[in-house]
Each structure stands twice: as structure tokens, then as C-alpha cells.
Design a protein around this motif. Structure first.
Motif, PDB file in Angstrom:
ATOM      1  N   SER A 124      12.996 -11.272  -0.264  1.00 28.25           N
ATOM      2  CA  SER A 124      14.338 -11.226   0.324  1.00 28.25           C
ATOM      3  C   SER A 124      14.560 -10.086   1.305  1.00 28.25           C
ATOM      4  O   SER A 124      15.263 -10.249   2.299  1.00 28.25           O
ATOM      5  CB  SER A 124      15.397 -11.076  -0.779  1.00 28.25           C
ATOM      6  N   PHE A 125      13.993  -8.931   0.991  1.00 26.55           N
ATOM      7  CA  PHE A 125      14.381  -7.723   1.719  1.00 26.55           C
ATOM      8  C   PHE A 125      13.309  -7.224   2.686  1.00 26.55           C
ATOM      9  O   PHE A 125      13.442  -6.146   3.257  1.00 26.55           O
ATOM     10  CB  PHE A 125      14.754  -6.619   0.717  1.00 26.55           C
ATOM     11  N   VAL A 126      12.253  -8.006   2.877  1.00 29.11           N
ATOM     12  CA  VAL A 126      11.183  -7.590   3.781  1.00 29.11           C
ATOM     13  C   VAL A 126      11.396  -8.241   5.150  1.00 29.11           C
ATOM     14  O   VAL A 126      11.278  -9.460   5.292  1.00 29.11           O
ATOM     15  CB  VAL A 126       9.801  -7.967   3.215  1.00 29.11           C
ATOM     16  N   ASP A 143       0.811  -1.205   0.000  1.00 29.36           N
ATOM     17  CA  ASP A 143       0.000   0.000   0.000  1.00 29.36           C
ATOM     18  C   ASP A 143       0.849   1.261   0.000  1.00 29.36           C
ATOM     19  O   ASP A 143       0.327   2.367  -0.143  1.00 29.36           O
ATOM     20  CB  ASP A 143      -0.917   0.016   1.229  1.00 29.36           C
ATOM     21  N   LEU A 144       2.163   1.108   0.158  1.00 25.48           N
ATOM     22  CA  LEU A 144       3.070   2.246   0.184  1.00 25.48           C
ATOM     23  C   LEU A 144       3.536   2.590  -1.224  1.00 25.48           C
ATOM     24  O   LEU A 144       3.433   1.777  -2.140  1.00 25.48           O
ATOM     25  CB  LEU A 144       4.271   1.933   1.083  1.00 25.48           C
ATOM     26  N   ASP A 145       4.060   3.792  -1.407  1.00 25.28           N
ATOM     27  CA  ASP A 145       4.488   4.252  -2.727  1.00 25.28           C
ATOM     28  C   ASP A 145       5.882   3.736  -3.076  1.00 25.28           C
ATOM     29  O   ASP A 145       6.708   3.484  -2.197  1.00 25.28           O
ATOM     30  CB  ASP A 145       4.504   5.777  -2.769  1.00 25.28           C
ATOM     31  N   PRO A 146       6.170   3.620  -4.374  1.00 28.15           N
ATOM     32  CA  PRO A 146       7.540   3.311  -4.784  1.00 28.15           C
ATOM     33  C   PRO A 146       8.458   4.486  -4.436  1.00 28.15           C
ATOM     34  O   PRO A 146       7.992   5.584  -4.101  1.00 28.15           O
ATOM     35  CB  PRO A 146       7.434   3.150  -6.307  1.00 28.15           C
ATOM     36  N   PRO A 147       9.762   4.301  -4.515  1.00 29.03           N
ATOM     37  CA  PRO A 147      10.689   5.412  -4.282  1.00 29.03           C
ATOM     38  C   PRO A 147      10.415   6.573  -5.245  1.00 29.03           C
ATOM     39  O   PRO A 147      10.033   6.362  -6.404  1.00 29.03           O
ATOM     40  CB  PRO A 147      12.064   4.788  -4.563  1.00 29.03           C
ATOM     41  N   LYS A 148      10.615   7.790  -4.771  1.00 26.42           N
ATOM     42  CA  LYS A 148      10.369   8.967  -5.616  1.00 26.42           C
ATOM     43  C   LYS A 148      11.231   8.956  -6.867  1.00 26.42           C
ATOM     44  O   LYS A 148      10.812   9.418  -7.935  1.00 26.42           O
ATOM     45  CB  LYS A 148      10.619  10.234  -4.806  1.00 26.42           C
ATOM     46  N   TRP A 174      16.549   2.958   1.908  1.00 23.11           N
ATOM     47  CA  TRP A 174      15.198   2.601   1.479  1.00 23.11           C
ATOM     48  C   TRP A 174      14.718   1.349   2.204  1.00 23.11           C
ATOM     49  O   TRP A 174      13.603   1.302   2.738  1.00 23.11           O
ATOM     50  CB  TRP A 174      15.165   2.370  -0.028  1.00 23.11           C
ATOM     51  N   TYR A 175      15.549   0.312   2.231  1.00 20.71           N
ATOM     52  CA  TYR A 175      15.177  -0.955   2.842  1.00 20.71           C
ATOM     53  C   TYR A 175      14.959  -0.775   4.350  1.00 20.71           C
ATOM     54  O   TYR A 175      14.013  -1.326   4.919  1.00 20.71           O
ATOM     55  CB  TYR A 175      16.265  -2.001   2.593  1.00 20.71           C
ATOM     56  N   LYS A 176      15.827  -0.007   4.972  1.00 15.04           N
ATOM     57  CA  LYS A 176      15.716   0.232   6.411  1.00 15.04           C
ATOM     58  C   LYS A 176      14.409   0.958   6.746  1.00 15.04           C
ATOM     59  O   LYS A 176      13.698   0.578   7.679  1.00 15.04           O
ATOM     60  CB  LYS A 176      16.909   1.056   6.889  1.00 15.04           C
ATOM     61  N   ASP A 177      14.099   1.992   5.972  1.00 18.01           N
ATOM     62  CA  ASP A 177      12.887   2.780   6.241  1.00 18.01           C
ATOM     63  C   ASP A 177      11.620   1.942   6.029  1.00 18.01           C
ATOM     64  O   ASP A 177      10.672   2.020   6.822  1.00 18.01           O
ATOM     65  CB  ASP A 177      12.845   4.014   5.333  1.00 18.01           C
TER      66      ASP A 177
END
Length: 389
Positions: free
Chosen positions: A210-212, A43-48, A289-292
Motif C-alpha cells: 500500500s505505502f510503497v 535491504d533498509l533498516d526498520p525505524p529506530k 517515514w513513508y516519505k523518506d
């Protein structure tokens, strides 16, 4: 006039969520305040940077023409760099990478490239239902192998080795695992590669999570000798909140990629160049990005744990991915349970048995839900739900 459908349709049913979501939408249309906690659609946006890249790309000369079936070279190079940076896997961008219009289509392409009618395919139970349905659609036979909590949701190689595997052509694995969240590890991957080599089986790891909430992202292709018998599917859907973009990839040895390309090149006309440019921007994004993202998912997961506890469920706090896999109290039917809370409390959760018989007695919560909605679900379900055993 009724035209007879193909016999292959007799072996499969409409995908559960395709069918169930019509019911859920009808309830919402009637005024029910539905909270959907079932679907793994970010539900979140992709990176700007990704949005900016596709916006700029649509103005480039030639952007709207047919594109290469193999993707533009810079996209394949970005995938290769990503795999080296994140997984320490060396891939030749010219021959060992094939971009896909979503990794889900890769399941069909691989199956069509390798399976003949009557071949057998090992599919995980519980596992992603598409492995089974696609196997049936191409005329092969799915053979379920059980995953159980007591074995860490990993294959029982002793039991598998005692089976007649002479007709098995493909084995599907999925680590980090959906729906259970079992993370997988290099020891498991080594066992899988050895098993595949011993039995002449094509091993495919489906690797979109992998990154979640996972501190050790791993690719099966990092195992020595893996390319001899293994392919890996991956996707930008979960990692970069790009599910609707339909961007994935299959990676492996040159001969296997060429076989899959023979199918793919007859099924689509390439991926829109702007989407490929956006994907490049995603794959090159910085580590923050992954951390946030994981800080958000961690906060949501803690609330889901609270909700699952409230429903008298048990669960493993060491799992990864964007779902919480929770065991209902003994004797409760998951389908009846989720329908009760859907109709009485307007909360939609996934019943575990849609993932196979080993999912009976479990439910799956998605983390793709704003924390305010999870808190609302906690409030709605604060009174104990009675479901007949």
C-alpha cells in the motif's frame, strides 16, 4: 529405506526462489560477484523506534512466555488505529483483527479454514505463486483468471461471469498488484465486492504494498458491505522493512476471524511479545517515514527504468510497489534471458513466467537494491545482450 511422501506433494514444486537461490549462492561461493535484483526483501533498516521497542521489551517480566494466539490487546488496538488513520476503515480490535506470523501463513490458514477437497479457487495470472500452491496443498483446484496489460492488469468480469462458478469458494486478489504494480482503486474494489456477493465467493485482498510509491493507499474493507464477503491480509514486511520479523495480520468480520483462529491456534503458540511491541512502534510512526522511504525507492526506480530501457524492455511508469515489471522484446524467452545475464554478467533478475503464463515475456526487477548496485548492473549490461528467440 524410503518413506512415501503424501500425495499432496505431487501437485506442487519447491518455491522458485527457494530452489533458484541455491544456484545463485553456489555461483557467489565460486567467486562470481552476483548482484541480486530479484528478491523483494527490503535491504533498509526498520525505524529506530522499532528496534528500541523490541530491545526494551525483552527485559519486561513475562516477555518470554507463551503469548495469546490473538496477539496482545495493545497490538490489535494499534492495528485498528492504523487502519482508521491510513485507510478510514473501522475495525473492532477484539473481534475483527488476527495478527499473523507473517501474512504468508495467513494464505494457508484461510485456505484450511474454508476449502474442502474439490473446491475451486480463483487465482490471478500473473500473481503470487503461493495462492496456487497452497490451494493445491489443501486439495482444492486453482482456476487462473487472466490479468493483461490492455485491461490495466484488472480482472475481466465479463469473462469471469461466463464461467461456471458454482464450485468457486475463494477468490484471491492483490492490489497494489505484485508483480505488475497495478495500483487498484475503489472502482475496482466495488466491482470485486459486487462480484463476490453475486457468486457467494470469499474475496481476499493481499495488501502488503500500500505505502510503497503509492499516493493513494486503499483497503478493500473501506468499501461499503465489504466485510460481508471480504478479508484483507496485510504485513509490516515491506512498509517498515521488517520482512524477517514475520509480522502480518488478517482483518475482517468476527465470524471469519473466528474460523481462521480455529486453524491458527492449532498451528503456532503465539507471537513473541517483543516483536509485537516493535510492531506497535512501527504502526504508530509519523508520516515522514513513508516519505523518506519513497524518496529512496523513487531514486532507485529511475535507475531501474534506465537499466530496463538499456535491455530494450518496455514498462509502465505509472505503477506502484517495490518492483518494476518490464516487457522483453517480442520472441525472447524470459528464463533463457535471465540465465544468460546471470551466468555471463552475474546479475540475477526474476523471470515473469514464474508468476503464471501471463507473465511470459516479462521480467521483474526489485527495488530492494542499493543504487550503487543498480549502477553497477547498468555498467555490466551496457553491451546489448543477444538471446536466441
Amino acid at each position: 529405506m524410503s518413506i512415501q511422501t503424501a500425495k499432496r506433494l505431487e501437485s506442487v514444486e519447491e518455491y522458485y526462489f527457494s530452489k533458484k537461490l541455491r544456484e545463485v549462492r553456489a555461483l557467489a561461493a565460486s567467486g562470481k560477484p552476483i548482484l541480486n535484483m530479484a528478491i523483494g526483501s527490503p535491504d533498509l533498516d526498520p525505524p529506530k523506534q522499532v528496534i528500541k521497542a523490541i530491545q526494551e521489551a525483552v527485559e519486561v517480566d513475562g516477555a518470554h512466555k507463551y503469548q495469546s494466539y490473538q496477539g496482545i490487546p495493545e497490538f490489535r488496538k494499534a492495528i485498528a488505529d492504523f487502519y482508521m488513520n491510513k485507510y478510514k476503515v473501522l475495525l473492532d480490535p477484539a473481534t475483527e483483527i488476527l495478527p499473523l506470523i507473517g501474512s504468508k501463513e495467513g494464505i494457508m490458514h484461510i485456505s484450511m479454514a474454508y476449502l474442502n477437497e474439490g473446491d475451486e479457487v480463483l487465482v490471478p495470472n500473473p500473481g503470487y505463486p503461493t495462492y496456487t500452491s497452497v490451494t493445491k496443498l489443501v486439495g482444492a483446484n486453482p482456476i487462473a483468471y487472466d490479468l493483461v496489460a490492455s485491461n490495466g492488469w484488472e480482472p475481466d468480469f465479463k469473462t469471469l461471469s461466463e464461467k461456471d462458478l458454482s464450485k468457486v469458494k475463494i477468490m484471491w486478489v492483490n492490489y497494489p498488484h505484485m508483480p505488475t504494480g497495478a495500483s487498484g482503486n475503489t472502482m475496482l474494489f466495488n466491482k470485486l465486492i459486487a462480484f463476490a456477493k453475486k457468486n457467494d465467493i470469499l474475496l481476499i485482498n493481499d495488501n502488503p504494498y500500500s505505502f510503497v510509491l503509492n499516493d493513494t493507499p486503499t483497503s478493500i474493507l473501506s468499501i461499503e458491505g465489504a466485510k460481508e464477503v471480504a478479508l484483507e491480509l496485510n504485513s509490516l514486511s515491506k512498509t517498515f522493512n521488517m520482512a524477517g520479523w514475520r509480522v502480518g495480520m488478517v482483518n475482517g468480520s468476527k465470524d471469519k476471524i473466528e474460523a481462521i483462529l480455529k486453524v491458527k491456534s492449532n498451528m503456532d503458540s503465539g507471537m513473541f511479545q517483543g516483536i509485537q511491541k516493535g510492531a506497535i512502534a512501527a504502526l504508530t510512526i509519523a508520516g515522514d517515514w513513508y516519505k523518506d522511504m519513497n524518496l529512496i525507492y523513487k531514486e532507485r526506480r529511475e535507475l531501474i527504468w534506465e537499466l530496463a530501457t538499456q535491455l530494450d524492455c518496455t514498462f509502465d511508469k505509472t505503477t506502484t510497489g517495490m518492483f518494476v515489471w518490464a516487457k522483453l522484446p517480442d520472441g525472447i524467452d524470459a528464463m533463457k534471458f535471465i540465465d544468460t545475464i546471470l551466468y555471463d554478467n552475474s546479475v540475477f533478475i526474476t523471470p515473469g513466467n514464474i508468476f503464471g503464463t501471463r507473465g511470459e515475456g516479462y521480467i521483474r526487477f526489485s527495488l530492494c537494491v542499493p543504487k550503487e548496485n543498480i549502477k553497477e548492473a547498468i555498467s555490466r549490461l551496457k553491451n546489448k545482450i543477444e538471446v536466441k528467440h
